[in-house]
Each structure stands twice: as C-alpha cells, then as structure tokens.
Design an enzyme around this catalytic site. Structure first.
Site, PDB file in Angstrom:
ATOM      1  N   CYS A  98      -0.584  21.171 -29.144  1.00 40.66           N
ATOM      2  CA  CYS A  98      -1.548  20.385 -29.919  1.00 40.66           C
ATOM      3  C   CYS A  98      -2.786  19.953 -29.109  1.00 40.66           C
ATOM      4  CB  CYS A  98      -0.859  19.197 -30.576  1.00 40.66           C
ATOM      5  SG  CYS A  98      -1.911  18.468 -31.850  1.00 40.66           S
TER       6      CYS A  98
ATOM      7  N   LYS B 227       4.403  18.765 -22.974  1.00 40.84           N
ATOM      8  CA  LYS B 227       2.985  18.467 -23.270  1.00 40.84           C
ATOM      9  C   LYS B 227       2.355  17.603 -22.180  1.00 40.84           C
ATOM     10  CE  LYS B 227       0.265  16.736 -27.250  1.00 40.84           C
ATOM     11  NZ  LYS B 227       0.449  16.246 -28.637  1.00 40.84           N
TER      12      LYS B 227
ATOM     13  N   GLU C 124       4.355  22.072 -33.426  1.00 40.66           N
ATOM     14  CA  GLU C 124       4.754  20.938 -32.561  1.00 40.66           C
ATOM     15  C   GLU C 124       5.735  20.047 -33.339  1.00 40.66           C
ATOM     16  OE1 GLU C 124       1.647  17.942 -32.381  1.00 40.66           O
ATOM     17  OE2 GLU C 124       2.301  17.258 -30.408  1.00 40.66           O
TER      18      GLU C 124
ATOM     19  N   ASN D 125       0.058  18.966 -34.767  1.00 39.04           N
ATOM     20  CA  ASN D 125       0.078  18.007 -35.881  1.00 39.04           C
ATOM     21  C   ASN D 125      -1.226  17.244 -35.756  1.00 39.04           C
ATOM     22  OD1 ASN D 125       3.167  17.236 -37.073  1.00 39.04           O
ATOM     23  ND2 ASN D 125       3.137  18.263 -35.089  1.00 39.04           N
TER      24      ASN D 125
ATOM     25  N   GLU E 167       1.778   8.567 -29.173  1.00 41.40           N
ATOM     26  CA  GLU E 167       2.405   9.534 -28.252  1.00 41.40           C
ATOM     27  C   GLU E 167       2.544   8.964 -26.848  1.00 41.40           C
ATOM     28  OE1 GLU E 167       1.803  13.783 -28.401  1.00 41.40           O
ATOM     29  OE2 GLU E 167       0.446  13.505 -30.064  1.00 41.40           O
TER      30      GLU E 167
ATOM     31  N   ASN F 190       7.398  15.573 -25.092  1.00 44.35           N
ATOM     32  CA  ASN F 190       7.002  16.366 -26.249  1.00 44.35           C
ATOM     33  C   ASN F 190       7.022  17.824 -25.771  1.00 44.35           C
ATOM     34  OD1 ASN F 190       5.725  17.613 -28.389  1.00 44.35           O
ATOM     35  ND2 ASN F 190       4.177  16.019 -28.645  1.00 44.35           N
TER      36      ASN F 190
HETATM   37  N1  CDV Z   1      -0.500  15.743 -32.010  1.00 43.68           N
HETATM   38  C1  CDV Z   1      -1.696  15.712 -31.418  1.00 43.68           C
HETATM   39  O1  CDV Z   1      -1.808  15.966 -30.226  1.00 43.68           O
HETATM   40  N2  CDV Z   1      -2.738  15.402 -32.202  1.00 43.68           N
HETATM   41  C2  CDV Z   1      -4.080  15.283 -31.693  1.00 43.68           C
HETATM   42  C3  CDV Z   1      -4.903  14.287 -32.477  1.00 43.68           C
HETATM   43  C4  CDV Z   1      -4.436  12.901 -32.208  1.00 43.68           C
HETATM   44  C5  CDV Z   1      -6.365  14.377 -32.143  1.00 43.68           C
HETATM   45  C6  CDV Z   1      -4.796  16.630 -31.716  1.00 43.68           C
HETATM   46  O2  CDV Z   1      -5.413  16.974 -30.703  1.00 43.68           O
HETATM   47  O3  CDV Z   1      -4.830  17.285 -32.742  1.00 43.68           O
END
Ligand code: CDV
Length: 308
Positions: free
Chosen positions: A168, A123, A46, A193, A142, A106
């Site tokens: 993510c 996303k 990501e 991330n 975000e 994103n």
């Molecule tokens: N980049 C993300 O989406 N990170 C989230 C954190 C904030 C929990 C994740 O689900 O890994």
C-alpha cells in the site's frame, strides 16, 4: 519470452462482522476464476482476510489482536493454500501478523505453486498516526497497531523471474522500488486499502486519490523497468469507502489492465519478464548511469534539512 500469467484479484468490501471463513471462500472463488484464465500467480490485497481494522481505535491496543494471524497458514487460511496447491498456482496476499514474540506487523507473503511460503515482507512505510486524532474525518491507526517492517525489501527467484513485494503506502515511495530495482526485480506485487477521501483534506477525493495511485505505480514501474501488480480492497466497509484501481503496469510504465468497479473481481495479464530487459539495459542501466556518491542524503536523513 518468460511469461507469468498474473491475476490481480480485487476484493470488494469486508465488513467488520464478516468472518475469515467467508473471506477465504471469496478468495477461493477468485482463484478458481483466475485458474479458468490459466493464471500462474494470483495477487490479493493488503490485509486481505479482514476489514481494514486500523480505522478503528482501541484504547487498549491488545483489543485489536483478534484481527491478527498467529500462524500462517492457520485454520481459516488452510483451504486457500490447499486450493492453490490443487491449481498449482502461486499466490501473494497480505495479513496482520502477530509473531510468537508478540510483535505486530502488516505483512504479505509469496507462496509458490506447491503451497510453500517462500517470501515474507513487512510493511516499511506505515502511514497515519498512533493516537486518536479528533481532527480527522476518519482514523488511520497503522502506527498504533503495527511496528515498521524489519525485513527490508528483499526479492525472490520464483516462476522463472525475480519478484518482490511492498504494501500500500510503500508504493508512493521511490525508495521502495529502487531498493528492489537494485536487486534486479522484474515484478513487484502489492496490495492496498486506500480510503477514497483524505482524512486531513476532504477536498481530496477519489479522482485525485486514483490519480496519485496510478502516478506512483506507473513511475515505479518505468523508473525500474519492472512489472507492478497493484491490487485493491475496495468499496464501502461499514460506511468507510475505499478506492478501487486494481491494475497491472508494464515495465514501460503503461497500464495493461485495470479492473473497473469496487466488487470482487479478477484481471489477468500475460506479463513477459523479458520486457524488463530493454529498460534495464538502456536508460535505467543502473551500473552505467547511477551516481550514488550524490545520493547520500537519501539514507543519511529522514526529514528535510533547509539551506542556511
Ligand atoms: N493502507 C494504506 O497504507 N493506506 C494509505 C493511505 C492512508 C494514504 C495509502 O497510501 O493508500
């Protein structure tokens, strides 16, 4: 057999000061490594081109715009597309997208062996908050910098199979996989991330975070009989630590490859899409076993409705 030799290409930390040209050079080095292992497809994290900038608060949102890409490929990413074409390797990576209409997403893309963008995903499940939160140990903005994705969870025919993407936090939501499962997805690719510490619960550290990560991805794979390729950006970015945990999970929910450490690195697995058939034709034969007449709440409400 329908094998996609798939490379999960983890990126170590990207500091705020590191430019896109340098990051793209790192991505190309990983692609060359994947090519030496005969990969057909390479998957990056990501927001692969920059540091994880949503941890930084800007009172004026527009000050975050330099982290976004206005064109894809652009001048910085053209060499990556050129090398992928040269290798005949398909790829997927995430980036911050600023559209001509001024919208912010994103985003991740699927690029075919010829270097053409064949799929785009934005996303859907944006974590975090949209205003500065002094209660947190670190910010996760975000919801400040991105709109929720507006493209749903499409899938694409590619490399002889059916591929989908998520990003993510999406990997923690069963709906993500099921919507793609209902389109016959055979491989879900995603980047992440994930901060090593929960900003609202410091006792939740890296072991628990990696446990939840594996649990979510393995469950999504098993329950939808699909491969899942999950790729981290890892390590300490300007003092903010991200977990590793780059892995490839088979349609039985088992981890077939996991990259140790938090540096740039590649793991390659031979993912046979025909291995999805057993699950899809038996316990998760959706046509035979699903009961959507009982699932109305899933699309009718967001929050919990308690009994009287
Ligand atoms: N980049 C993300 O989406 N990170 C989230 C954190 C904030 C929990 C994740 O689900 O890994």
């Amino acid at each position: 057999m329908r094998v996609i030799r798939t490379a999960a290409a983890q990126l170590g930390p990207i500091q705020k000061a590191e430019g896109r040209d340098s990051v793209v050079a790192r991505m190309i080095a990983l692609m060359d490594e994947a090519k030496s292992q005969d990969a057909d497809l390479i998957v990056y994290p990501e927001l692969a081109l920059t540091t994880f900038f949503p941890r930084w608060y800007h009172a004026d949102r527009a000050e975050a715009d330099p982290w976004f890409e206005r064109e894809m490929p652009g001048p910085a990413t053209a060499p990556l597309f050129a090398r992928a074409r040269q290798h005949g390797m398909a790829m997927s990576f995430g980036y911050a997208e600023l559209t001509p209409e001024g919208r912010h997403f994103n985003t991740s893309i699927l690029v075919d062996r010829g270097g053409a963008i064949v799929g785009k995903y934005r996303k859907v499940h944006l974590p975090g908050h949209d205003e500065f939160d002094p209660e947190r140990t670190h910010q996760h903005l975000e919801k400040r910098y991105f709109e929720p994705g507006d493209l749903g969870f499409p899938v694409w025919r590619m490399l002889g199979g059916i591929l989908g993407m998520c990003i993510c936090n999406d990997r923690r939501w069963p709906e993500t996989y099921r919507v793609m499962g209902l389109q016959g997805v055979e491989m879900v690719v995603l980047g992440f991330n994930t901060p090593s510490v929960n900003s609202q619960r410091n006792a939740e550290g890296i072991e628990e975070r990696l446990f939840h990560h594996r649990l979510s991805v393995q469950a999504g794979a098993y329950q939808n009989a699909t491969w899942v390729v999950a790729v981290a950006k890892a390590g300490s970015e300007d003092g903010h630590h991200l977990t590793g945990g780059t892995l490839i999970v088979d349609p039985n929910g088992k981890i077939v490859a996991e990259l140790p450490g938090e540096a740039d690195g590649v793991i390659v697995a031979a993912c046979d899409l025909d291995e999805t058939r057993f699950g899809k034709e038996t316990i998760f034969d959706f046509a035979r076993h699903r009961r959507p007449e009982h699932y109305g709440r899933i699309t009718a409400q967001t929050g919990v409705v308690l009994p009287e």
